[in-house]
Design a protein around this motif. Structure first.
Motif, PDB file in Angstrom:
ATOM      1  N   SER A   1       0.807  -1.223   0.000  1.00 29.41           N
ATOM      2  CA  SER A   1       0.000   0.000   0.000  1.00 29.41           C
ATOM      3  C   SER A   1       0.837   1.268   0.000  1.00 29.41           C
ATOM      4  CB  SER A   1      -0.900   0.021   1.228  1.00 29.41           C
ATOM      5  OG  SER A   1      -0.136   0.256   2.413  1.00 29.41           O
TER       6      SER A   1
ATOM      7  N   GLN B   1       1.260   2.782   2.558  1.00 27.04           N
ATOM      8  CA  GLN B   1       0.524   3.578   3.547  1.00 27.04           C
ATOM      9  C   GLN B   1       0.533   2.913   4.920  1.00 27.04           C
ATOM     10  OE1 GLN B   1      -3.393   4.694   2.000  1.00 27.04           O
ATOM     11  NE2 GLN B   1      -2.561   4.609  -0.070  1.00 27.04           N
TER      12      GLN B   1
ATOM     13  N   ARG C   1      -2.856  -0.728   6.420  1.00 23.87           N
ATOM     14  CA  ARG C   1      -3.406  -0.612   5.066  1.00 23.87           C
ATOM     15  C   ARG C   1      -2.947  -1.793   4.207  1.00 23.87           C
ATOM     16  NH1 ARG C   1      -7.679   1.977   2.507  1.00 23.87           N
ATOM     17  NH2 ARG C   1      -6.985   3.222   0.724  1.00 23.87           N
TER      18      ARG C   1
ATOM     19  N   GLU D   1      -5.242  -4.563   5.032  1.00 24.32           N
ATOM     20  CA  GLU D   1      -6.573  -4.344   4.463  1.00 24.32           C
ATOM     21  C   GLU D   1      -6.618  -4.763   2.996  1.00 24.32           C
ATOM     22  OE1 GLU D   1      -9.863  -0.713   3.941  1.00 24.32           O
ATOM     23  OE2 GLU D   1      -7.808  -0.259   4.576  1.00 24.32           O
TER      24      GLU D   1
END
Length: 268
Positions: A25, A27, A31, A34
């Motif tokens: 990601s 991030q 994340r 996810e």
């Protein structure tokens, strides 16, 4: 979407990348998790089909067993998207790129390129033989040949010493890759000066550039990135984007429309 010519391949101006599919990601750890939880095999194939329906004809994705499996199933099911293979290394196996390049060619990649962190590390450590060997292997395999890098200095050396089909140019250099090809999960930086330096370098290249990390791994404003591409992309350059469709199921179509408006319309 207008087509570009990269080596022997015709490529739509906007392409789809595979970082979200593999949980990269840029991030942070949460994340990443996810993305991995969301992207089942079926959802990845659905995003590839959605990209094709929107006019995207090329996928830039990793060389690993998971992506190999996805592509086999997608093509066997009638998918036609072409693949530019991101040839990677594994932790503790710095020579694994040879294995993955061979596997990608056998699977049916249209193009191949050495992962940006790998090329950054090779360049920083003056491992010139690796560049020449990788290019020779891609040429012998008959695939469209390129290298990615996050550092403008690496692309300048490649411009002056290698006969590539394309350069993959990251707008940002979020992690130091001089000693390791792998990025940090936390604490990456997204410096505007890095993008300015890469855009200056792109203007000097003899071959097409693939503009990537254009949104700073999802850390930079989308509209400003499209406007920047519109000012700096050249006639045969293409852009690469990752999409996390959990956030917006229409993200792919929206990005294609923005690319048509802010890049292809400008070039026309």
């Amino acid at each position: 979407m207008r087509q570009r010519q990269i080596g022997s391949a015709r490529v739509a101006g906007l392409c789809i990348g595979g970082n979200p599919f593999s949980g990269f990601s840029h991030q942070g750890t949460e994340r990443n998790r996810e993305m991995l939880d969301y992207y089942t095999d079926e959802r990845i194939k659905a995003d590839l089909a959605q990209a094709e329906a929107a006019g995207i004809d090329t996928f830039f994705g990793r060389t690993d067993d998971h992506i190999f499996k996805i592509l086999r199933e997608y093509w066997d099911g009638g998918g036609r998207i072409q693949w530019f293979a991101q040839v990677c290394v594994e932790r503790g196996k710095p020579d694994a790129w040879r294995q993955w390049l061979t596997g990608a060619v056998e699977l049916g990649c249209t193009g191949a390129y050495i992962h940006g962190g790998v090329a950054d590390m090779w360049h920083a450590n003056e491992q010139w033989d690796h560049f020449h060997e990788a290019l020779a292997r891609m040429r012998d395999a008959g695939v469209v040949a390129g290298f990615a890098a996050h550092r403008p200095e690496a692309h300048a050396w490649m411009r002056d010493h290698l006969d590539l089909d394309f350069h993959m140019c990251s707008y940002y250099n979020p992690s130091d890759r001089t000693q390791s090809a792998h990025h940090r999960v936390e604490g990456e930086r997204w410096d505007a000066a890095d993008r300015a330096a890469m855009l200056e370098l792109i203007a000097t290249l003899k071959k097409p550039a693939v503009h990537y990390k254009v949104f700073g791994g999802g850390n930079k404003p989308v509209m400003e990135a499209f406007e920047t591409m519109g000012r700096h992309m050249r006639d045969n350059d293409v852009a690469l984007m990752g999409c996390f469709t959990k956030d917006d199921g229409a993200m792919i179509e929206k990005d294609v429309a923005l690319f048509d408006e802010h890049v292809d319309a400008v070039l026309a």
